[in-house]
Design a protein around this motif. Structure first.
Motif, PDB file in Angstrom:
ATOM      1  N   ALA A  94       0.825  -1.208   0.000  1.00 32.54           N
ATOM      2  CA  ALA A  94       0.000   0.000   0.000  1.00 32.54           C
ATOM      3  C   ALA A  94       0.858   1.256   0.000  1.00 32.54           C
ATOM      4  O   ALA A  94       0.572   2.215  -0.721  1.00 32.54           O
ATOM      5  CB  ALA A  94      -0.934   0.009   1.204  1.00 32.54           C
ATOM      6  N   THR A 121       0.795   4.258  -2.698  1.00 31.53           N
ATOM      7  CA  THR A 121       0.459   5.638  -2.349  1.00 31.53           C
ATOM      8  C   THR A 121       1.621   6.591  -2.558  1.00 31.53           C
ATOM      9  O   THR A 121       1.427   7.804  -2.572  1.00 31.53           O
ATOM     10  CB  THR A 121      -0.018   5.753  -0.890  1.00 31.53           C
ATOM     11  N   LEU A 144      -9.552   7.509  -1.444  1.00 33.40           N
ATOM     12  CA  LEU A 144      -9.842   6.876  -0.160  1.00 33.40           C
ATOM     13  C   LEU A 144      -9.005   5.616  -0.016  1.00 33.40           C
ATOM     14  O   LEU A 144      -8.805   4.885  -0.983  1.00 33.40           O
ATOM     15  CB  LEU A 144     -11.333   6.517  -0.071  1.00 33.40           C
ATOM     16  N   ILE A 145      -8.526   5.390   1.211  1.00 35.05           N
ATOM     17  CA  ILE A 145      -7.832   4.145   1.535  1.00 35.05           C
ATOM     18  C   ILE A 145      -8.614   3.471   2.654  1.00 35.05           C
ATOM     19  O   ILE A 145      -8.955   4.102   3.660  1.00 35.05           O
ATOM     20  CB  ILE A 145      -6.380   4.410   1.987  1.00 35.05           C
ATOM     21  N   SER A 194      -8.162   0.291   5.162  1.00 37.00           N
ATOM     22  CA  SER A 194      -7.106  -0.619   5.581  1.00 37.00           C
ATOM     23  C   SER A 194      -7.473  -1.421   6.815  1.00 37.00           C
ATOM     24  O   SER A 194      -7.954  -0.870   7.804  1.00 37.00           O
ATOM     25  CB  SER A 194      -5.817   0.159   5.871  1.00 37.00           C
ATOM     26  N   GLY A 235      -1.751  -2.117  10.107  1.00 39.82           N
ATOM     27  CA  GLY A 235      -2.410  -0.930   9.573  1.00 39.82           C
ATOM     28  C   GLY A 235      -2.144   0.297  10.422  1.00 39.82           C
ATOM     29  O   GLY A 235      -1.998   1.401   9.902  1.00 39.82           O
ATOM     30  N   LEU A 280      -0.419   3.708   9.036  1.00 36.18           N
ATOM     31  CA  LEU A 280      -1.257   4.906   9.016  1.00 36.18           C
ATOM     32  C   LEU A 280      -0.483   6.226   9.034  1.00 36.18           C
ATOM     33  O   LEU A 280      -0.678   7.062   8.143  1.00 36.18           O
ATOM     34  CB  LEU A 280      -2.279   4.829  10.148  1.00 36.18           C
ATOM     35  N   VAL A 290       1.436   6.685   5.629  1.00 41.32           N
ATOM     36  CA  VAL A 290       0.615   7.008   4.460  1.00 41.32           C
ATOM     37  C   VAL A 290       0.031   8.415   4.585  1.00 41.32           C
ATOM     38  O   VAL A 290      -0.087   9.143   3.605  1.00 41.32           O
ATOM     39  CB  VAL A 290      -0.470   5.932   4.211  1.00 41.32           C
ATOM     40  N   ARG A 291      -0.290   8.828   5.802  1.00 37.06           N
ATOM     41  CA  ARG A 291      -0.822  10.183   6.011  1.00 37.06           C
ATOM     42  C   ARG A 291       0.259  11.234   5.722  1.00 37.06           C
ATOM     43  O   ARG A 291      -0.030  12.310   5.200  1.00 37.06           O
ATOM     44  CB  ARG A 291      -1.350  10.352   7.440  1.00 37.06           C
ATOM     45  N   VAL A 327      -8.034   7.989   5.287  1.00 39.00           N
ATOM     46  CA  VAL A 327      -7.839   6.563   5.538  1.00 39.00           C
ATOM     47  C   VAL A 327      -8.883   6.120   6.562  1.00 39.00           C
ATOM     48  O   VAL A 327      -8.997   6.713   7.633  1.00 39.00           O
ATOM     49  CB  VAL A 327      -6.425   6.274   6.084  1.00 39.00           C
ATOM     50  N   MET A 380      -9.837   2.906   8.805  1.00 38.02           N
ATOM     51  CA  MET A 380      -9.302   1.645   9.307  1.00 38.02           C
ATOM     52  C   MET A 380     -10.449   0.663   9.539  1.00 38.02           C
ATOM     53  O   MET A 380     -11.563   1.070   9.893  1.00 38.02           O
ATOM     54  CB  MET A 380      -8.543   1.870  10.614  1.00 38.02           C
ATOM     55  N   ALA A 429      -6.468   8.412  11.273  1.00 43.50           N
ATOM     56  CA  ALA A 429      -7.589   7.773  10.585  1.00 43.50           C
ATOM     57  C   ALA A 429      -8.801   8.710  10.544  1.00 43.50           C
ATOM     58  O   ALA A 429      -9.073   9.424  11.503  1.00 43.50           O
ATOM     59  CB  ALA A 429      -7.978   6.474  11.278  1.00 43.50           C
TER      60      ALA A 429
END
Length: 129
Positions: free
Chosen positions: A42, A46, A56-57, A59, A68, A72, A75-76, A84, A86, A104
């Protein structure tokens, strides 16, 4: 530009389930769904910041290797423009707190309420339009 939703889960059945639940949307071209079998996959997906279609993700939290929750904040940091959500089998208050603290947008519990998820997706598509 077709909106894309990235689903991150190590369980292969998840892809089948999501494709079945959203088959009309996918067939109609409302959005695309991509699937990553791990947090590392992922993050690789990204990292392509030139990909504005990612809206949108979704996870899972519990995955082998990087969880995850560990993914988080990474990825943020890479894609602060992409919310995201979760997904976990354990929707206790502590898990929810950790997910929200790490960035999240929401936390959904399994079994997934697909009506609620559809509402979230519609909202994200509306924002991206």
């Amino acid at each position: 530009m077709t909106a894309c939703i990235l689903v991150v889960d190590d369980e292969p059945d998840v892809e089948v389930l999501f494709r079945q639940q959203f088959r009309r949307d996918l067939r109609a071209g409302r959005f695309l769904m991509e699937f990553a079998p791990s947090a590392l996959a992922a993050l690789a997906r990204t990292a392509d910041a030139a990909e504005p279609a990612l809206v949108l993700i979704l996870s899972d939290i519990n995955m082998p290797g990087m969880s995850g929750l560990e993914m988080l904040p990474k990825v943020r940091a890479e894609r602060p423009d992409v919310p995201v959500i979760m997904i976990t089998a354990y929707g206790d208050a502590e898990t929810r707190r950790k997910a929200i603290e790490r960035g999240a947008a929401d936390l959904l519990t399994k079994p997934i309420d697909f009506a609620q998820l559809r509402h979230e997706i519609d909202a994200r598509l509306g924002e991206a339009a």
